[in-house]
Design a protein around this motif. Sequence first.
Motif, PDB file in Angstrom:
ATOM      1  N   GLU A   1       0.845  -1.218   0.039  1.00 23.98           N
ATOM      2  CA  GLU A   1       0.013  -0.008  -0.033  1.00 23.98           C
ATOM      3  C   GLU A   1       0.882   1.305  -0.004  1.00 23.98           C
ATOM      4  N   ASN A   2       2.089   0.934   0.187  1.00 25.66           N
ATOM      5  CA  ASN A   2       3.025   2.355   0.131  1.00 25.66           C
ATOM      6  C   ASN A   2       4.391   2.070  -0.686  1.00 25.66           C
ATOM      7  N   LYS A   3       4.037   1.435  -1.749  1.00 23.11           N
ATOM      8  CA  LYS A   3       4.969   0.945  -2.587  1.00 23.11           C
ATOM      9  C   LYS A   3       6.085   1.822  -2.935  1.00 23.11           C
ATOM     10  N   THR A   4       5.680   3.154  -3.334  1.00 20.14           N
ATOM     11  CA  THR A   4       6.517   3.817  -3.920  1.00 20.14           C
ATOM     12  C   THR A   4       7.569   4.565  -2.970  1.00 20.14           C
TER      13      THR A   4
ATOM     14  N   LYS B   1      20.705  -8.481   2.113  1.00 22.93           N
ATOM     15  CA  LYS B   1      20.973  -9.346   3.349  1.00 22.93           C
ATOM     16  C   LYS B   1      19.925  -8.822   4.379  1.00 22.93           C
ATOM     17  N   TYR B   2      19.868  -7.317   4.420  1.00 23.44           N
ATOM     18  CA  TYR B   2      18.752  -6.803   5.292  1.00 23.44           C
ATOM     19  C   TYR B   2      17.351  -7.274   4.743  1.00 23.44           C
ATOM     20  N   ILE B   3      17.107  -7.195   3.540  1.00 19.30           N
ATOM     21  CA  ILE B   3      15.783  -7.589   3.285  1.00 19.30           C
ATOM     22  C   ILE B   3      15.564  -9.130   3.461  1.00 19.30           C
ATOM     23  N   PHE B   4      16.574 -10.031   3.240  1.00 17.34           N
ATOM     24  CA  PHE B   4      16.387 -11.347   3.437  1.00 17.34           C
ATOM     25  C   PHE B   4      16.114 -11.719   4.893  1.00 17.34           C
ATOM     26  N   ILE B   5      16.842 -10.861   5.761  1.00 20.01           N
ATOM     27  CA  ILE B   5      16.714 -11.006   7.106  1.00 20.01           C
ATOM     28  C   ILE B   5      15.243 -10.494   7.629  1.00 20.01           C
ATOM     29  N   ARG B   6      14.665  -9.737   7.358  1.00 23.33           N
ATOM     30  CA  ARG B   6      13.332  -9.464   7.295  1.00 23.33           C
ATOM     31  C   ARG B   6      12.163 -10.432   6.849  1.00 23.33           C
ATOM     32  N   MET B   7      12.508 -10.881   5.642  1.00 18.24           N
ATOM     33  CA  MET B   7      11.638 -11.779   5.107  1.00 18.24           C
ATOM     34  C   MET B   7      11.669 -13.206   5.895  1.00 18.24           C
TER      35      MET B   7
ATOM     36  N   ASN C   1       4.578  -8.670  -6.918  1.00 19.92           N
ATOM     37  CA  ASN C   1       4.856  -7.726  -7.766  1.00 19.92           C
ATOM     38  C   ASN C   1       5.765  -6.418  -7.283  1.00 19.92           C
ATOM     39  N   THR C   2       5.441  -6.273  -5.698  1.00 25.01           N
ATOM     40  CA  THR C   2       6.378  -5.165  -5.276  1.00 25.01           C
ATOM     41  C   THR C   2       7.854  -5.414  -5.139  1.00 25.01           C
ATOM     42  N   ALA C   3       8.007  -6.824  -4.927  1.00 23.98           N
ATOM     43  CA  ALA C   3       9.533  -7.365  -4.885  1.00 23.98           C
ATOM     44  C   ALA C   3      10.075  -7.215  -6.094  1.00 23.98           C
ATOM     45  N   VAL C   4       9.552  -7.758  -7.312  1.00 21.80           N
ATOM     46  CA  VAL C   4      10.005  -7.559  -8.599  1.00 21.80           C
ATOM     47  C   VAL C   4      10.547  -6.081  -8.807  1.00 21.80           C
ATOM     48  N   SER C   5       9.547  -5.171  -8.511  1.00 14.35           N
ATOM     49  CA  SER C   5       9.715  -3.822  -8.659  1.00 14.35           C
ATOM     50  C   SER C   5      11.076  -3.119  -7.873  1.00 14.35           C
ATOM     51  N   LEU C   6      11.006  -3.637  -6.596  1.00 12.30           N
ATOM     52  CA  LEU C   6      12.100  -3.264  -5.779  1.00 12.30           C
ATOM     53  C   LEU C   6      13.295  -3.856  -6.238  1.00 12.30           C
ATOM     54  N   PHE C   7      13.475  -4.925  -6.763  1.00 11.84           N
ATOM     55  CA  PHE C   7      14.679  -5.496  -6.901  1.00 11.84           C
ATOM     56  C   PHE C   7      15.047  -5.061  -8.441  1.00 11.84           C
ATOM     57  N   ASP C   8      14.218  -4.602  -9.289  1.00 16.94           N
ATOM     58  CA  ASP C   8      14.568  -4.234 -10.715  1.00 16.94           C
ATOM     59  C   ASP C   8      15.102  -2.772 -10.288  1.00 16.94           C
ATOM     60  N   CYS C   9      14.712  -2.095  -9.346  1.00 15.26           N
ATOM     61  CA  CYS C   9      15.098  -0.664  -9.123  1.00 15.26           C
ATOM     62  C   CYS C   9      16.346  -0.509  -8.485  1.00 15.26           C
ATOM     63  N   LEU C  10      16.721  -1.576  -7.540  1.00 12.88           N
ATOM     64  CA  LEU C  10      17.869  -1.822  -6.834  1.00 12.88           C
ATOM     65  C   LEU C  10      19.079  -2.397  -7.536  1.00 12.88           C
TER      66      LEU C  10
ATOM     67  N   THR D   1      17.181 -14.461  -8.570  1.00 13.76           N
ATOM     68  CA  THR D   1      16.686 -15.502  -9.645  1.00 13.76           C
ATOM     69  C   THR D   1      15.255 -16.202  -8.966  1.00 13.76           C
ATOM     70  N   SER D   2      15.257 -16.053  -7.848  1.00 13.25           N
ATOM     71  CA  SER D   2      13.807 -16.511  -7.468  1.00 13.25           C
ATOM     72  C   SER D   2      12.623 -15.531  -7.698  1.00 13.25           C
ATOM     73  N   LEU D   3      13.045 -14.292  -8.288  1.00 15.34           N
ATOM     74  CA  LEU D   3      12.147 -13.325  -8.886  1.00 15.34           C
ATOM     75  C   LEU D   3      12.025 -13.561 -10.412  1.00 15.34           C
ATOM     76  N   GLY D   4      13.009 -14.235 -11.075  1.00 12.70           N
ATOM     77  CA  GLY D   4      13.006 -14.371 -12.478  1.00 12.70           C
ATOM     78  C   GLY D   4      13.772 -13.344 -12.998  1.00 12.70           C
ATOM     79  N   LEU D   5      14.452 -12.662 -12.417  1.00 10.33           N
ATOM     80  CA  LEU D   5      15.304 -11.460 -12.879  1.00 10.33           C
ATOM     81  C   LEU D   5      16.691 -11.815 -13.447  1.00 10.33           C
ATOM     82  N   MET D   6      17.139 -13.126 -13.532  1.00 12.83           N
ATOM     83  CA  MET D   6      18.382 -13.511 -13.736  1.00 12.83           C
ATOM     84  C   MET D   6      18.329 -15.074 -14.535  1.00 12.83           C
TER      85      MET D   6
END
Length: 200
Positions: free
Chosen positions: A5-8, A65-71, A162-171, A195-200
């Motif tokens: 809900e606060n994607k941007t 690593k920060y994101i993965f810890i949180r997930m 969908n948000t994860a793909v947008s996030l990782f594509d930006c980062l 890889t898990s998001l299909g970006l590689m």
Amino acid sequence: MNISENKTEFINIMEDFKKEIEDTLNRSIYSSDIDELRPGYEGKFSKERFKEYLVKKNALHIVFKYIFIRMMSEGERLVNPKLNEEGITNWKEMTKNYRGDYLMLFKIASEDLRRIEKTRDFFEPTLYDKYLDKLEYSIFNKNNDNFIDKLKDYDFRTLDPNTAVSLFDCLYPSEDREKLQGFLDESYITTYLVTSLGLM
């Protein structure tokens, strides 16, 4: 706070987090660090380009690593959350001398997940983790405008695909993926997430 809900706003904070790590590493990685790592790359990259790639790959590793810890701690509940609002509140209540030491908390969270079979390989120490201490005061334990504090209110259980793909594509945009994928040592967390998001 719901990420979707606060994607941007969320993606902007994560991009700023990565940028600030890059800025700090640019100031704190010295010529001697480059000389130590550069053998075998002399004919491929100038010293300046080598440093640019090293800084980018380091920053990505730390942010991912920060994101993965949180997930893993919030979504999967593999360990008790440490970097969300609940975890930081508990940390401050339990510790007097270290209550503001988010770098130590980040390392403890990493070590907790290294002890879990499912996530062990992602948290084995890498070349990139040795640069964490360079971020102690400028990133993790920064008094003002601290990204750990900014991000603690976000609920990583609400990070939808969908948000994860947008996030990782930006980062980690495609042009950087092409440049950095085979550079120096692999960051297993980075490879796994993209890889898990299909970006590689």
